[in-house]
Motif scaffolding. Structure first.
Motif, PDB file in Angstrom:
ATOM      1  N   ARG A 154      41.534  23.710  31.847  1.00 39.08           N
ATOM      2  CA  ARG A 154      42.247  22.632  32.523  1.00 39.08           C
ATOM      3  C   ARG A 154      41.471  21.333  32.344  1.00 39.08           C
ATOM      4  NH1 ARG A 154      42.886  24.147  38.669  1.00 39.08           N
ATOM      5  NH2 ARG A 154      43.458  21.945  38.850  1.00 39.08           N
ATOM      6  N   GLU A 155      42.214  20.210  32.371  1.00 39.74           N
ATOM      7  CA  GLU A 155      41.605  18.903  32.183  1.00 39.74           C
ATOM      8  C   GLU A 155      41.292  18.209  33.500  1.00 39.74           C
ATOM      9  OE1 GLU A 155      44.181  16.559  29.781  1.00 39.74           O
ATOM     10  OE2 GLU A 155      43.679  17.599  27.903  1.00 39.74           O
ATOM     11  N   ASP A 156      41.795  18.752  34.601  1.00 38.62           N
ATOM     12  CA  ASP A 156      41.556  18.130  35.893  1.00 38.62           C
ATOM     13  C   ASP A 156      40.713  19.051  36.765  1.00 38.62           C
ATOM     14  OD1 ASP A 156      43.414  20.109  36.259  1.00 38.62           O
ATOM     15  OD2 ASP A 156      44.570  19.012  37.759  1.00 38.62           O
ATOM     16  N   SER A 157      40.446  18.616  37.995  1.00 36.97           N
ATOM     17  CA  SER A 157      39.626  19.400  38.914  1.00 36.97           C
ATOM     18  C   SER A 157      40.264  19.392  40.294  1.00 36.97           C
ATOM     19  CB  SER A 157      38.215  18.806  38.996  1.00 36.97           C
ATOM     20  OG  SER A 157      37.505  19.359  40.082  1.00 36.97           O
TER      21      SER A 157
ATOM     22  N   TRP B 166      38.664  19.597  42.932  1.00 37.42           N
ATOM     23  CA  TRP B 166      37.704  18.957  43.826  1.00 37.42           C
ATOM     24  C   TRP B 166      37.852  17.437  43.838  1.00 37.42           C
ATOM     25  CZ3 TRP B 166      34.850  22.013  46.933  1.00 37.42           C
ATOM     26  CH2 TRP B 166      34.666  23.345  46.544  1.00 37.42           C
ATOM     27  N   TYR B 167      38.256  16.854  42.704  1.00 36.42           N
ATOM     28  CA  TYR B 167      38.292  15.397  42.582  1.00 36.42           C
ATOM     29  C   TYR B 167      39.598  14.961  41.925  1.00 36.42           C
ATOM     30  CZ  TYR B 167      33.223  16.168  42.971  1.00 36.42           C
ATOM     31  OH  TYR B 167      31.977  16.568  43.368  1.00 36.42           O
ATOM     32  N   GLY B 168      40.141  13.853  42.400  1.00 32.84           N
ATOM     33  CA  GLY B 168      41.383  13.354  41.819  1.00 32.84           C
ATOM     34  C   GLY B 168      41.197  12.406  40.661  1.00 32.84           C
ATOM     35  N   SER B 169      39.962  11.941  40.424  1.00 32.13           N
ATOM     36  CA  SER B 169      39.746  10.905  39.406  1.00 32.13           C
ATOM     37  C   SER B 169      38.980  11.424  38.195  1.00 32.13           C
ATOM     38  CB  SER B 169      38.979   9.726  40.023  1.00 32.13           C
ATOM     39  OG  SER B 169      37.723  10.151  40.526  1.00 32.13           O
ATOM     40  N   ILE B 170      38.873  12.750  38.052  1.00 29.29           N
ATOM     41  CA  ILE B 170      38.085  13.321  36.959  1.00 29.29           C
ATOM     42  C   ILE B 170      38.986  13.815  35.827  1.00 29.29           C
ATOM     43  CG2 ILE B 170      37.101  15.624  36.496  1.00 29.29           C
ATOM     44  CD1 ILE B 170      34.777  14.979  38.159  1.00 29.29           C
ATOM     45  N   LYS B 171      38.540  13.614  34.596  1.00 27.98           N
ATOM     46  CA  LYS B 171      39.189  14.183  33.415  1.00 27.98           C
ATOM     47  C   LYS B 171      38.121  14.964  32.660  1.00 27.98           C
ATOM     48  CE  LYS B 171      41.922  12.955  29.308  1.00 27.98           C
ATOM     49  NZ  LYS B 171      43.095  13.760  29.666  1.00 27.98           N
ATOM     50  N   LEU B 172      38.442  16.197  32.276  1.00 31.84           N
ATOM     51  CA  LEU B 172      37.474  17.089  31.651  1.00 31.84           C
ATOM     52  C   LEU B 172      37.738  17.216  30.152  1.00 31.84           C
ATOM     53  CD1 LEU B 172      37.528  19.922  34.356  1.00 31.84           C
ATOM     54  CD2 LEU B 172      35.980  17.952  34.211  1.00 31.84           C
ATOM     55  N   PHE B 173      36.667  17.118  29.363  1.00 32.50           N
ATOM     56  CA  PHE B 173      36.723  17.295  27.915  1.00 32.50           C
ATOM     57  C   PHE B 173      35.825  18.484  27.579  1.00 32.50           C
ATOM     58  CE2 PHE B 173      37.623  12.934  28.866  1.00 32.50           C
ATOM     59  CZ  PHE B 173      38.582  12.534  27.938  1.00 32.50           C
TER      60      PHE B 173
ATOM     61  N   GLY C 135      36.129   8.068  44.023  1.00 32.65           N
ATOM     62  CA  GLY C 135      37.404   7.757  43.380  1.00 32.65           C
ATOM     63  C   GLY C 135      37.268   6.971  42.100  1.00 32.65           C
ATOM     64  N   ILE C 136      36.044   6.880  41.527  1.00 31.83           N
ATOM     65  CA  ILE C 136      35.845   6.175  40.267  1.00 31.83           C
ATOM     66  C   ILE C 136      36.355   7.060  39.130  1.00 31.83           C
ATOM     67  CG2 ILE C 136      34.162   5.053  38.770  1.00 31.83           C
ATOM     68  CD1 ILE C 136      34.514   3.894  41.643  1.00 31.83           C
ATOM     69  N   GLU C 137      37.128   6.494  38.216  1.00 27.89           N
ATOM     70  CA  GLU C 137      37.604   7.277  37.080  1.00 27.89           C
ATOM     71  C   GLU C 137      36.395   7.805  36.309  1.00 27.89           C
ATOM     72  OE1 GLU C 137      40.681   7.029  33.264  1.00 27.89           O
ATOM     73  OE2 GLU C 137      40.189   5.205  34.396  1.00 27.89           O
ATOM     74  N   THR C 138      36.372   9.122  36.093  1.00 26.10           N
ATOM     75  CA  THR C 138      35.195   9.780  35.526  1.00 26.10           C
ATOM     76  C   THR C 138      35.624  10.786  34.473  1.00 26.10           C
ATOM     77  OG1 THR C 138      34.100   9.587  37.688  1.00 26.10           O
ATOM     78  CG2 THR C 138      33.113  11.092  36.082  1.00 26.10           C
ATOM     79  N   TRP C 139      35.042  10.647  33.272  1.00 22.25           N
ATOM     80  CA  TRP C 139      35.302  11.584  32.183  1.00 22.25           C
ATOM     81  C   TRP C 139      34.052  12.447  31.989  1.00 22.25           C
ATOM     82  CZ3 TRP C 139      37.738   7.981  27.879  1.00 22.25           C
ATOM     83  CH2 TRP C 139      38.939   7.450  28.371  1.00 22.25           C
TER      84      TRP C 139
END
Length: 848
Positions: free
Chosen positions: A221-224, A226-233, A202-206
C-alpha cells in the motif's frame, strides 16, 4: 506514532497524565492541552507520579493500540495531532524565503538503531543526485546528527547545495526541529523518526522503504493508517534504490508542474549527467556543468546517463529520426522526459564520452537533441565532447556522418573539446566552437582541498580499448618497475556503475601477476585526485585521468583510446603520440618512455599559461548558455534622474497550468481575453468547434497566422487528425515557448512551425488559411495570391482583424460572417477587462 492514540484516551478519562522525555515537553503541552505533561522518564519518577497523583491505570504508550486499534477497521481517518510553536515556524519560513522562490523540501537519508537496520534503510546521499537537480525546488537538510562532512562532500563532488543551519539540533531541540519541518512544503526521507514527526503535524511526507519494511508500514500500500499525509515508495528488489528514487523524481516533477509557475529565472534541462557513472572524472565534469549553469542563473533539472542508456524504444534505423510513428512510440515510453523537454527553456546535453559511433547511447542522445529542436522548438546545445561518427578519421561521406550532420545542423550551439574533432566538424560543414573538457574548472576550484605529499610510485589506469593480448606486456612492465623498487598502483573507482572495462582490466592483470600489485579503488573524488596528484608518473589511456594529472603537474605516458580524442588533447598540451595496446613493441616503447620520465627532475606537463588557456577553453562550453540566459532575461532600459540608462530586469508573469475544455494548457496571467476566459471558465471560443466541423475535413492542411499560445492550434490539430497538418506562425518568443509546451502537453504531433510572414517554410498548397487575430497585410495577400493560388484555400479570420474591409474585397471569394461566443456565461459581462468585447467575429471566405 503512538501519540496519535492520546486524544482517544484523554476524551474518556477524568484526568490524563503523559510522562515524556524533557525534549518533548513543550510540544506535548501545546498539542494535548487537556492532559498533564510530566517531563521525566526514570522508573522511580514514574512510580512517584502514580502514587502522588493517585493514578488508576498505567500503560506504556506503545501498548495503547493493543486496546484501541486491534484491527485496521478500528483506525479512524488520521488527522494531524502535534502542533508546532507558531513563532518558531515563522522563523523558519523567513529563513526559507531567503534561499529562493521554489518549493522547500526537507531531506533525510539515514536511519536505524543498529548496523543492519541502518544498512537496509539508508540511502547514500550521492544517490539522490537526480532528485536534487529538480527545477523550482530548494532542498533543506533535516537529517539529525552531525552530517556536515557528508553535505560538504556532496557539494564538492556534485555542485549540489543542501541548505543547512548549524544552530539547530533535531536530537535535542525537538520543538525547534518540529517547527523546521512544519515550515516546509514537503519532506522526503527514508524510514526514520523524522517522517513520524513530520507526518504527525500533517506535513506532506514521502517515505522510501526497503523491500522488507518495518511492521508499522504494512505491505502493498502507498498510504498509512497512522498518518493522512504520508506516501510510501517501496523497493521491489532488496538493496536496489534506483527505481524507488526514479519514481520519487517523476512524482516530484508532476508536483512541481502542477504548481502555478511564478518562476523568477529561466530553467535548463541538463541531459546525460554522469555524476554517478563510469569513473570519478565523469563525476567531476558533470559537477562543473551543474555548478556553472546554476552560477549563470538557471533553475536546473537533470537526466542521468543511466536513464539515457536504458531508454526504450531503441532506434533500429536512421529513418526513425523523422518517423512520426516512432516518435509516438517514444513519447508513450518516455512521458517524464518529454514533459521535461516541454517545460524547460534550455536543453543542454553533455556529450562527454557518449556521442561517437552509432551505439545505443549515442543514438538516444542524438534523437533527444533532434526532437527537442524539431518537436519542441527548444534552444538545444551539445557541449563538453568530441564527436566521431565512425570513431575514425575518414567518415565524411558515410551514412553515419549524414545522420550526425542532420542532427547537428539543427542545434543552437556545439562545443567540441579538442582540435581534431573540431576540424573534422568544420570540414563537414557543421558549425562548432573549439572548447575543452570541463575537468580543469573542477581542479581550479578545489585544488586547495587536495592534500599533496611527496610523490612516489607509478599509477596505472586502463583504457576503453585495452586488449587481453596486451596483458603480457603490461604485466611485464609492472614487474620491470617493481624490480626497480617502484610501487605500481592500479587506480579505479566511481561513485556508482564503475566502468566495466576498468574492472575487467584490473581483474585480468591481478590474475596475471598472481595478486602482486596494488589496486586502489578510490571511494571519493578527492581520493581519486590525491592519488593522481601524489604519484611520480601516470600511465593511462583514460581521457579524464590524463587531463587531471596534467592540471595537477603529474607527468604522464599515454596509451591509446577508442577515438583520436587523446591525440587531440596532446595537440593542445604537447607530448608524444599515444602508444597503442596493439603495438607488438608495447613493452619496449612503454619502458623507454617511462624511464625517460622518471630519470631526474621532469618538468610539469603544463605551464601556467597553458593551464589558463585550458581553463579559458573550458569556459567556452558555457558561452552560448550565458548568452541565451541574457536573452531570456531581457532588460528594459529607463532613464534615471541623472540621465544615465540603467538596466531593469524584466519580471516574468505568473504562469498557470490548467486542465481546460481544450486540454491541458500552460499560459501567463495577463489581461488578454484568452487568459481571462481560460481562468474564469476553463475555455475560449468553445463554439469554434461547431464552425470547424462545418468548414474543415479530416486530413486538411491548415496554415495558421497568429497561433498565440496554441488554444486554437490544439483544436485545429485535433480536428484535422493525424492525416492532416497545421503550420503555425508565432513571432513572440514567450508565446512561442508556451505554444510548444501546450502542443507537447496535449500530445499533438501534426503541427509544424514557421516564425515569420514569408512563404519559405510553408507547404505548396493548403486547404485553409487562418488569420487568428493577425492583420490582413500586403505580405499575407501576396502569399495567398501566389503560393496558394492553385489550391484556393478557405480564408478564415478570427477576431477583429485589421484590414478586414480590404480582406472582404479579396477577388474570387465569398465571405460569410459568424458570431462565436468566447465563453458561454453572459459573454464576460462581469469581467472588467472584457466587458466591452463583443462575441468573437469569424469571417469565412469561401472560394467561388
Amino acid at each position: 506514532m503512538f501519540a496519535s492514540c492520546f486524544s482517544e484516551l484523554i476524551s474518556q478519562a477524568t484526568a490524563t497524565f503523559i510522562s515524556c522525555e524533557p525534549r518533548l515537553e513543550h510540544l506535548f503541552r501545546r498539542s494535548f492541552p487537556d492532559a498533564t505533561i510530566l517531563p521525566g522518564y526514570s522508573l522511580e519518577q514514574l512510580k512517584g507520579y502514580v502514587k502522588s497523583y493517585d493514578i488508576d491505570l498505567c500503560c506504556p504508550m506503545g501498548d495503547i493500540p493493543v486496546y484501541t486499534r486491534q484491527q485496521l477497521s478500528d483506525f479512524k481517518d488520521p488527522v494531524p495531532y502535534l502542533k508546532p510553536e507558531p513563532a518558531l515556524v515563522t522563523k523558519w519560513r523567513q529563513r526559507y524565503a531567503e534561499i529562493g522562490s521554489g518549493i522547500k523540501i526537507g531531506v533525510s537519508w539515514e536511519g536505524g538503531k543498529n548496523a543492519i537496520q541502518k544498512r537496509n534503510r539508508s540511502i547514500p546521499l550521492a544517490q539522490w543526485i537526480g532528485l536534487f537537480d529538480s527545477a523550482g525546488v530548494e532542498f533543506v537538510n533535516v537529517q539529525y546528527g552531525d552530517c556536515a562532512e557528508q553535505l560538504n562532500a556532496l557539494e564538492v563532488e556534485t555542485g549540489v547545495e543542501i541548505y543547512d543551519w548549524p544552530d539547530t539540533n533535531g536530537l535535542k531541540e525537538t520543538d525547534d526541529f518540529a517547527a523546521k519541518l512544519a515550515a516546509l512544503d514537503l519532506v522526503i526521507s527514508i524510514d526514520n523518526s523524522t517522517v513520524h514527526l513530520a507526518a504527525s503535524m500533517g506535513i506532506e511526507t514521502w517515505v522510501m522503504l526497503p523491500m522488507v519494511p518495518d511492521w508499522r508500514w504494512l505491505l502493498d500500500r502507498e498510504d498509512s493508517p497512522w498518518y493522512g499525509s504520508i506516501k510510501l515508495f517501496r523497493q521491489s528488489l532488496a538493496n536496489d534504490w534506483d527505481p524507488v528514487l526514479q519514481q520519487v523524481v517523476e512524482q516530484l516533477r508532476g508536483k512541481t508542474k502542477a504548481i502555478p509557475l511564478n518562476q523568477s529565472r529561466p530553467t535548463a534541462l541538463f541531459i546525460n549527467d554522469t555524476s554517478n557513472w563510469y569513473h570519478w572524472g565523469c563525476t567531476a565534469t558533470s559537477s562543473v556543468i551543474r555548478r556553472r549553469l546554476k552560477q549563470i542563473g538557471y533553475e536546473l533539472d537533470a537526466i542521468p546517463i543511466k536513464q539515457i542508456v536504458n531508454m526504450q524504444p531503441h532506434i533500429e534505423q536512421f529513418g526513425d529520426f523523422e518517423s512520426e510513428s516512432f516518435f509516438e512510440k517514444f513519447k508513450q515510453a518516455n512521458h517524464s522526459l518529454l514533459d521535461a523537454l516541454s517545460v524547460h527553456d534550455l536543453i543542454i546535453i553533455n556529450g562527454e564520452g557518449s556521442i561517437h559511433g552509432i551505439s545505443t547511447t549515442s543514438l538516444n542522445l542524438l534523437y533527444i537533441a533532434h526532437i527537442a529542436k524539431q518537436w519542441f522548438g527548444k534552444n538545444v546545445q551539445i557541449i563538453n565532447h568530441s564527436c566521431y561518427p565512425l570513431e575514425l578519421m575518414e567518415w565524411q561521406n558515410s551514412v553515419e556522418f549524414n545522420l550526425y550532420r542532420q542532427v547537428y545542423q539543427q542545434l543552437d550551439y556545439v562545443a567540441i573539446r579538442e582540435p581534431i574533432s573540431h576540424r573534422l566538424m568544420d570540414e563537414g560543414g557543421i558549425s562548432n566552437s573549439l572548447s575543452f573538457d570541463c575537468m580543469p574548472l573542477y581542479i581550479e576550484q578545489y585544488e586547495d582541498q587536495i592534500e599533496k605529499k611527496e610523490r612516489s610510485g607509478v599509477v596505472l589506469s586502463g583504457s576503453v580499448c585495452w586488449l587481453k593480448d596486451s596483458l603480457d606486456a603490461i604485466a611485464k612492465l609492472v614487474k620491470y618497475l617493481q624490480g626497480k623498487s617502484i610501487d605500481v598502483t592500479v587506480l579505479i573507482g566511481a561513485r556508482e556503475n564503475m566502468a566495466s572495462d576498468d574492472v575487467g582490466f584490473v581483474n585480468d592483470l591481478y590474475a596475471q601477476l598472481d595478486g602482486n600489485i596494488i589496486v586502489r579503488v578510490a571511494s571519493t573524488l578527492q581520493e581519486w585526485l590525491e592519488t593522481l596528484a601524489n604519484t611520480k608518473l601516470l600511465i593511462s589511456g583514460r581521457f579524464h585521468h590524463t587531463i587531471a594529472a596534467a592540471m595537477l603537474d603529474t607527468p604522464f605516458v599515454l596509451l591509446n583510446s577508442n577515438t583520436p580524442k587523446l591525440d587531440g588533447v596532446l595537440e593542445l598540451i604537447g607530448g608524444p603520440t599515444p602508444i597503442s595496446f596493439s603495438d607488438p613493441e608495447l613493452f619496449d616503447k612503454l619502458s623507454l618512455a617511462i624511464d625517460e620520465k622518471l630519470q631526474g627532475d621532469v618538468d610539469a606537463p603544463l605551464s601556467k599559461q597553458k593551464k589558463q588557456q585550458l581553463l579559458d577553453l573550458a569556459e567556452v562550453n558555457f558561452e552560448a548558455a550565458e548568452r541565451y540566459f541574457q536573452e531570456l532575461s531581457q532588460a528594459d532600459y529607463v532613464d534615471n534622474e541623472a540621465g544615465v540608462n540603467e538596466s531593469v530586469a524584466t519580471e516574468l508573469p505568473q504562469r498557470s497550468l490548467e486542465n481546460t475544455e481544450h486540454g491541458l494548457l500552460l499560459f501567463d496571467h495577463d489581461e488578454s481575453l484568452i487568459t481571462q476566459s481560460l481562468l474564469r471558465y476553463g475555455e475560449y471560443a468553445i463554439d469554434i468547434r461547431t464552425l470547424f466541423a462545418q468548414m474543415l475535413e479530416k486530413g486538411s492542411a491548415i496554415v495558421e497566422f497568429g497561433s498565440g499560445i496554441g488554444v486554437i492550434t490544439v483544436e485545429l490539430a485535433r480536428h484535422v487528425g493525424e492525416q492532416g497538418k497545421v503550420w503555425a506562425e508565432n513571432r513572440e518568443p514567450n508565446e512561442f515557448l508556451l505554444l510548444c509546451a501546450n502542443l507537447a502537453l496535449n500530445e499533438i504531433g501534426n503541427v509544424e512551425f514557421f516564425d515569420s510572414v514569408s512563404d519559405v517554410d510553408l507547404p505548396e498548397c493548403c486547404d485553409v488559411v487562418l488569420l487568428n487575430g493577425t492583420p490582413w497585410t500586403p505580405e499575407l495577400e501576396n502569399i495567398v495570391r501566389n503560393r496558394f493560388a492553385s489550391s484556393r484555400p478557405f480564408i478564415m479570420a478570427l477576431g477583429a482583424i485589421e484590414g478586414m474591409e480590404k480582406l472582404r474585397q479579396f477577388p474570387n471569394y465569398t465571405f460569410v460572417e459568424y458570431e462565436v461566443d468566447v465563453a458561454r456565461p453572459d459573454n464576460f459581462k462581469d469581467v472588467a477587462v472584457a466587458s466591452d468585447n463583443p462575441p468573437l467575429l469569424c469571417l469565412v471566405g469561401v472560394p467561388t
